[in-house]
Write a protein that holds these residues in place. Structure first.
Motif, mmCIF file in Angstrom:
data_model
loop_
_atom_site.group_PDB
_atom_site.id
_atom_site.type_symbol
_atom_site.label_atom_id
_atom_site.label_comp_id
_atom_site.label_asym_id
_atom_site.label_seq_id
_atom_site.Cartn_x
_atom_site.Cartn_y
_atom_site.Cartn_z
ATOM 1 N N GLN A 179 79.267 -66.120 -25.010
ATOM 2 C CA GLN A 179 78.750 -64.815 -24.567
ATOM 3 C C GLN A 179 77.319 -64.935 -24.071
ATOM 4 O O GLN A 179 76.789 -64.046 -23.436
ATOM 5 C CB GLN A 179 78.797 -63.815 -25.726
ATOM 6 C CG GLN A 179 80.220 -63.408 -26.069
ATOM 7 C CD GLN A 179 80.278 -62.517 -27.274
ATOM 8 O OE1 GLN A 179 79.490 -62.649 -28.207
ATOM 9 N NE2 GLN A 179 81.220 -61.596 -27.280
ATOM 10 N N GLN A 225 86.975 -51.623 -17.485
ATOM 11 C CA GLN A 225 86.257 -51.714 -18.748
ATOM 12 C C GLN A 225 84.754 -51.590 -18.541
ATOM 13 O O GLN A 225 84.271 -51.594 -17.427
ATOM 14 C CB GLN A 225 86.600 -53.030 -19.453
ATOM 15 C CG GLN A 225 86.054 -54.223 -18.692
ATOM 16 C CD GLN A 225 86.367 -55.526 -19.400
ATOM 17 O OE1 GLN A 225 86.802 -56.465 -18.779
ATOM 18 N NE2 GLN A 225 86.138 -55.584 -20.708
ATOM 19 N N THR A 260 87.064 -54.770 -11.564
ATOM 20 C CA THR A 260 86.788 -55.627 -12.702
ATOM 21 C C THR A 260 85.557 -56.436 -12.357
ATOM 22 O O THR A 260 85.077 -56.391 -11.225
ATOM 23 C CB THR A 260 88.000 -56.536 -12.992
ATOM 24 O OG1 THR A 260 87.605 -57.481 -13.986
ATOM 25 C CG2 THR A 260 88.416 -57.318 -11.751
ATOM 26 N N ASP A 261 85.021 -57.141 -13.354
ATOM 27 C CA ASP A 261 83.801 -57.886 -13.038
ATOM 28 C C ASP A 261 84.141 -59.026 -12.085
ATOM 29 O O ASP A 261 85.278 -59.485 -12.020
ATOM 30 C CB ASP A 261 83.148 -58.403 -14.310
ATOM 31 C CG ASP A 261 83.939 -59.513 -14.925
ATOM 32 O OD1 ASP A 261 83.482 -60.656 -14.855
ATOM 33 O OD2 ASP A 261 85.031 -59.225 -15.459
ATOM 34 N N VAL A 291 81.152 -53.333 -19.700
ATOM 35 C CA VAL A 291 80.623 -54.570 -20.261
ATOM 36 C C VAL A 291 79.169 -54.346 -20.642
ATOM 37 O O VAL A 291 78.335 -54.027 -19.793
ATOM 38 C CB VAL A 291 80.707 -55.720 -19.225
ATOM 39 C CG1 VAL A 291 80.251 -57.022 -19.861
ATOM 40 C CG2 VAL A 291 82.108 -55.848 -18.679
ATOM 41 N N CYS A 328 76.334 -60.892 -23.041
ATOM 42 C CA CYS A 328 77.189 -59.811 -22.591
ATOM 43 C C CYS A 328 78.494 -59.872 -23.361
ATOM 44 O O CYS A 328 78.909 -60.928 -23.839
ATOM 45 C CB CYS A 328 77.508 -59.941 -21.103
ATOM 46 S SG CYS A 328 76.035 -60.060 -20.087
ATOM 47 N N SER A 329 79.148 -58.730 -23.415
ATOM 48 C CA SER A 329 80.401 -58.706 -24.148
ATOM 49 C C SER A 329 81.485 -59.468 -23.390
ATOM 50 O O SER A 329 82.540 -59.738 -23.916
ATOM 51 C CB SER A 329 80.819 -57.265 -24.440
ATOM 52 O OG SER A 329 80.858 -56.541 -23.241
ATOM 53 N N LYS A 330 81.224 -59.826 -22.148
ATOM 54 C CA LYS A 330 82.189 -60.636 -21.415
ATOM 55 C C LYS A 330 81.462 -61.872 -20.881
ATOM 56 O O LYS A 330 80.427 -61.752 -20.223
ATOM 57 C CB LYS A 330 82.750 -59.798 -20.262
ATOM 58 C CG LYS A 330 84.023 -60.360 -19.732
ATOM 59 C CD LYS A 330 84.781 -59.334 -18.933
ATOM 60 C CE LYS A 330 86.005 -59.990 -18.329
ATOM 61 N NZ LYS A 330 86.659 -59.169 -17.354
ATOM 62 N N ASP A 331 82.030 -63.041 -21.173
ATOM 63 C CA ASP A 331 81.238 -64.245 -20.902
ATOM 64 C C ASP A 331 81.038 -64.521 -19.422
ATOM 65 O O ASP A 331 79.995 -64.993 -19.001
ATOM 66 C CB ASP A 331 81.817 -65.468 -21.625
ATOM 67 C CG ASP A 331 83.314 -65.568 -21.466
ATOM 68 O OD1 ASP A 331 83.888 -66.526 -21.958
ATOM 69 O OD2 ASP A 331 83.897 -64.666 -20.819
ATOM 70 N N SER A 332 82.030 -64.165 -18.597
ATOM 71 C CA SER A 332 81.850 -64.433 -17.174
ATOM 72 C C SER A 332 80.684 -63.603 -16.621
ATOM 73 O O SER A 332 79.996 -64.032 -15.698
ATOM 74 C CB SER A 332 83.135 -64.100 -16.418
ATOM 75 O OG SER A 332 83.550 -62.795 -16.722
#
Lengths: 944, 156
Positions: free
Chosen positions: A854, A904, A799-800, A906, A927-931
């Motif tokens: 985001q 996933q 994962t990220d 991203v 990015c589609s994921k904020d982290s």
């Protein structure tokens, strides 16, 4: 038409130029040019073979047309033909045309190279020089391939004419700069170095440029040049102004060569040989003495040449930074220049003093000029000089004069040129924080900064003031009072509203006793700004309102009324709407106790180095890491936590995204709640001290991450090196998998025993969620002296992640146990797959990723060259696709890519906007994921 | 090293451009625009130096012409001013009281003179006599195209 036309005039050309000059309009000019182009084309195509003169004339006309700014798409062949003419004048025009209109057409390059080859072997010095010039002008890879091995031979051959040697030296330098791998000096090295002794001053002048460049790249191979350079310099410095004949320039002996020699010496540390060093110090003293002598001429050329040498000598003195006597003399000399009537000298003195200010030997001497410099900031007519003055004030600032300097910079900011405001703001913020003795002064300064130049105050600056206020309870009341007063102004900057909203939401109770700032007055004041603010600020204000409900129950009805109105609860912005709904619900259903817990005062932020300060630190010197610096980085282990620079605002938004606020998630949010009782260091201690006392977080005391950031945009290189051990890495990544080869080299002649390495994922212990699988085999426990062993690490990204894996190395050297922990440069961007897309696709996706969390954005100062090619290389190294013709502004860079993890994918979009004038960048990530946005933003902000 | 040298008139008309590193035509046009607008906007009696991107810009006006030289960051500004001055002297010596028109009508000569003086962005020869001698020698060759190279020796 002018009468002068030396050599052979080309009458047709003169007529044509004259015609063009007589054209009354752009259209007329284009018409005339088209007519000429048609004429030339027909001549070139005609059946009749053109004679050399006509060919030369037409080629020259084409060149003229090109230089006027028009495209030329023919005539190259004719120009190449001229190269093989044995008439000098035709050859010369041919070469000029080729040099100006470089064409990458490989057919042509082969023909050109052929002509050059003939001229180089012609043994005709004039032809050889023309050919060498052409190579230097074009400097292409193909040419380097064809000639790089030939030119050193020409350079050192005994029978080469002086003028050819000069051209050969500089031609070689050009090729070395474009294709260093093709220029192999090897056996020629010592003969090239000895050109410093050449009889002919022109040869030395040309050769020294080459030697300096080679020395920078291979200092060891060329170190014999130091003593040669010193003796040559000494001879020039002590010569009378007539000794060097035509190499004396306005009574100054060989200024160009002198400066080049001083520049060459700056590639090396002070000479070790006592005699050489003595001679050099003597030279430097003579140069300083000469500056005090009356000028030999009133001409500005005389003083320029003389002072050029002086400034170069001062640069060398500063570079050595070991002769206190010379440093102080240099400083006094520059002090005189600060008041010189020549603007140029004042400018250069300010610039040069900046570097002197950082030397411990001359810092105090520089400080004595503070009044002059402040005066320059106020009175210089020229903005570039004022800018230098501001730089110098910044450089000379320390605890003793910080208040004065900050005050002067603030007052200058009111009238400062727009081009330099952003930088000034950053500087004031850094100084105010670095030298704050009392926090009320710090708060005043930053609020003034926002008041005077709010538009130029970046997020880091206002995040920082909030962090500090939250962590220092002795300043909270003062801060609340001050922001309250600042918000009274009818027009105040949005950044002021943000700081005000945040601080009153936390500490408004501290001033609520005064009826002039009663809760309702405070609320009405904040809310009067609400409608003028942007969405992120409104979101922050909403959070402040819910905090008010907790602090002051009497405001509950009013605030609920506000939350309930359509413009909030049905706001078209999803973030605002969500906040309004959640806060309204929370305030109506939660008991006072729950409310008090949820909306408790912010816990102190973990003490860590200021992001602004970090920037400053990096500016000081990205050079080799000295032992003391390593020690420093050990003590500052706190920053390794890698939490990043998430500001209170984004954090607040992220927190409010959690649909059911739990008691532990503070609504005004902070990234990781500080451990209870982690009280700030003793009150009254200096801010700077607080940062350096932050405790180590990594399990091993010394996590070394010096090398880490250098690998964000590249995969191979030396990660770590000390006296004992060198660690190199090579890595490759595909999809969500990676493989890293680690090379451990024993630099000593003694065996390392019990050599073990452990790789760990930093998140492993705290949580059960693994961000990556790391798999490796143990290494052999013995590493012989001088030997290198290899280890393979397989990586799977699940994962990220933000935190890099740690590599711990233990071994025995002699009797002593060595223990070392390094951050392995596995960063999230390594799992990028580049994505090509069109401009419209890009913008569509950009719009889709429009939720505030985001996006991550940073404005920061350039720490490296802003050269286009360098930037492109870095962005490609990042792993994304670099998209051309997407951004309407061609100066900007946009990139797209997909990060592949096991779970996933991203999608990430990046935009980098350089501002060359200010030497700043703005970096935006969506990015589609904020982290991921935040992490990439942090990583990349350190790269440019 | 030096990166480029531009000569332009007070009206911003470019008279000579010398690029010491390969740059695309598009980029060149942009630089020329930036330089002319930046330099022409300067107040009189300002200093002769500017920072632009990672380069230093050194400019000086001679009569109707601006000479604008870009050097890398570690180079010496004052000496760069004298590079410009020496080039003006060389032009002056060759044309005799050089004026803008000389450079317009004999642009190729202006390039040849520059090539004798600078190469690859570095100083090749600082001696005025040496540069003049080679320029004159090539002019002699131009007048008598049939002469072969031995005659260069006579003048060199």
């Amino acid at each position: 038409m002018p009468a002068v036309s030396k050599g052979d005039g080309m009458r047709g050309l003169a007529v044509f130029i004259s015609d063009i000059r007589n054209c009354k309009s752009k259209e007329a000019e284009i018409k005339r040019i088209n007519k000429e182009l048609a004429n030339i084309r027909s001549k070139f195509k005609g059946d009749k073979a053109l004679d050399g003169y006509s060919k030369k004339k037409y080629v020259c006309k084409l060149l003229f047309i090109f230089l006027l700014g028009h495209d030329i798409d023919f005539g190259h062949m004719e120009a190449v033909n001229l190269l093989s003419s044995n008439k000098y004048t035709e050859k010369q025009i041919g070469y000029l045309f080729i040099s100006v209109l470089v064409n990458s057409n490989s057919e042509l390059i082969r023909l050109i190279n052929n002509a050059i080859k003939n001229d180089l072997s012609s043994r005709n010095p004039t032809f050889m020089c023309l050919a060498l010039h052409c190579i230097a002008n074009v400097g292409s890879r193909e040419m380097a391939e064809a000639f790089a091995s030939e030119i050193p031979r020409i350079l050192v051959a005994g029978d080469t004419m002086d003028s050819v040697k000069q051209s050969a030296a500089l031609c070689l330098l050009r090729l070395y700069k474009t294709s260093p791998d093709l220029v192999l000096m090897g056996e020629w090295t010592s003969r090239v170095v000895h050109l410093l002794n050449d009889q002919h001053m022109g040869v030395v002048t040309a050769a020294i440029s080459l030697i300096t460049c080679l020395s920078q790249k291979n200092p060891d191979e060329f170190k014999t040049c130091v003593s040669l350079a010193v003796s040559r310099l000494s001879r020039i410095v002590s010569s009378a102004s007539t000794d060097l004949q035509d190499y004396t320039y306005y009574f100054v002996p060989a200024p160009w060569l002198s400066c080049k020699l001083l520049r060459l010496l700056q590639c090396y540390p002070p000479p070790e040989d006592g005699a050489v060093k003595g001679r050099l110090v003597e030279c430097l003293e003579t140069i300083l003495n000469k500056a005090q002598e009356p000028p030999k001429s009133k001409k500005v050329q005389h003083s320029n040449a003389k002072n050029a040498i002086l400034f170069e000598a001062i640069s060398l003195i500063i570079h050595y930074d070991s002769e206190p006597n010379l440093l102080v003399r240099a400083c006094n000399q520059l002090g005189q220049f600060l008041q010189h009537r020549e603007t140029n000298l004042r400018y250069l003195a300010l610039e040069s003093m900046c570097t002197l200010a950082s030397s411990e030997f001359s810092h105090e001497a520089v400080k004595t000029h503070i009044e002059t410099v402040i005066n320059a900031l106020k009175t210089e007519r020229d903005v570039s000089v004022r800018q230098r003055a501001a730089d110098l004030l910044y450089a000379m600032c320390d605890r003793s004069n910080a208040k004065q300097i900050v005050a002067e910079m603030l007052s200058y900011l009111e009238t400062a040129d727009y081009s330099i405001r952003e930088e000034m703001v950053l500087k004031v913020a850094i100084l105010a924080e670095k030298y704050a003795v009392d926090y009320s002064w710090y708060v005043d300064t930053i609020l003034n900064l926002i008041r005077i130049a709010g538009d130029y105050v970046s997020e880091e600056v206002w995040y920082r003031v909030i962090q500090i206020v939250i962590n220092r309870d002795d300043v909270q009341g003062y801060a609340a009072k001050t922001v309250f007063e600042a918000l009274q102004a009818p027009a105040c900057h949005e950044n002021m509203v943000k700081v005000g909203g945040y601080i009153l939401g936390e500490f408004g109770n501290l001033i609520a006793g005064d009826p002039r700032s009663s809760p309702l007055v405070q609320f009405n004041l904040l809310h009067s700004k609400f409608h003028l603010c942007s969405v992120p600020t409104r979101a922050l204000l909403l959070s402040a309102y819910i905090k008010f409900i907790n602090l002051f129950p009497e405001t509950k009805a009013t605030i609920q009324e506000v939350l309930r109105c359509d413009s909030q609860i049905r706001n078209s912005d999803v973030e605002l709407q969500q906040r309004a709904v959640e806060y309204l619900k929370l305030s109506s259903i939660a008991s006072t106790d729950v409310l008090a817990t949820v909306l408790e005062e912010m816990p102190p932020f973990p003490e860590r180095e200021s992001s602004i300060l970090a920037k400053l630190k990096k500016k000081k010197g990205p050079g080799a890491v000295s032992v003391t610096e390593l020690e420093d980085s050990k003590r500052e282990g706190g920053e390794l936590n890698g939490g990043g620079d998430r500001g209170p605002d984004t954090a607040a938004m992220a927190a409010s995204n959690a649909s059911t606020p739990s008691p532990s998630a503070d609504l005004l949010g902070i990234r990781s709640a500080a451990p209870v009782g982690a009280a700030p260091a003793s009150a009254g201690s200096l801010l700077v001290d607080v940062f350096s006392e932050a405790g180590p977080i990594a399990p091993s005391a010394a996590v070394n991450d010096d090398g880490f950031l250098r690998f964000v945009c590249k995969n191979n290189g030396v990660l770590f090196e000390n006296q004992l051990l060198q660690i190199g890495i090579k890595s490759e990544y595909r999809q969500n998998l990676g493989r890293m080869y680690l090379f451990y080299g024993n630099k000593t002649s003694v065996q390392f025993a019990s050599f073990t390495t452990t790789v760990s994922c930093p998140g492993e212990l705290q949580s059960h969620i693994l961000s990556m699988h790391l798999c490796t085999k143990p290494v052999e426990p013995l590493v012989e002296g001088g030997a290198q062993i290899q280890q393979v690490l397989n990586i799977e990204c699940l994962t990220d992640f933000s935190d890099a894996p740690l590599l711990n190395i233990k071994f025995r050297y002699g009797g002593a146990l060595q223990n070392l922990t390094l951050k392995l440069p596995v960063t999230i961007n390594k799992f990028f797959q580049p994505t090509e897309m069109t401009s419209s696709d890009f913008f569509q996706r950009w719009k889709q990723l429009s939720q505030p969390q985001q996006e991550a954005q940073k404005i920061f100062k350039a720490n490296h060259s802003m050269d286009t090619e360098v930037l492109k290389a870095k962005l490609l190294g990042l792993g994304t696709a670099l998209l051309d013709n997407v951004d309407p502004n061609p100066e900007n860079y946009v990139c797209a890519g997909v990060i592949q993890t096991k779970g996933q994918q991203v999608g990430c979009l990046l935009r980098l906007e350089p501002n060359a004038q200010a030497q700043m960048y703005r970096l935006t990530l969506r990015c589609s994921k904020d982290s991921v946005s935040r992490r990439l933003c942090e990583l990349l902000a350190e790269q440019f | 090293m030096m990166r480029f040298l531009l000569l332009f008139s007070r009206q911003g008309k470019l008279r000579l451009q010398k690029w010491f590193t390969p740059i695309s035509e598009r980029e060149k046009k942009k630089i020329i625009r930036d330089m002319t607008s930046m330099v022409l906007a300067r107040q009189p009696r300002s200093c002769n130096f500017l920072h632009w991107k990672d380069l230093k810009i050194i400019y000086k006006r001679y009569a109707s012409l601006y000479f604008c030289l870009a050097i890398e960051n570690q180079e010496n500004e004052l000496l760069a001013l004298e590079v410009i001055h020496r080039y003006v002297e060389l032009l002056d010596k060759y044309f005799g009281n050089v004026c803008e028109l000389d450079i317009i009508f004999n642009f190729e000569k202006a390039y040849f003179i520059l090539d004798e003086f600078l190469m690859g962005g570095e100083i090749q020869e600082t001696s005025k006599q040496m540069v003049n001698r080679s320029i004159e020698a090539s002019d002699m060759l131009q007048e008598d195209d049939n002469s072969d190279w031995y005659e260069v020796e006579l003048f060199g």
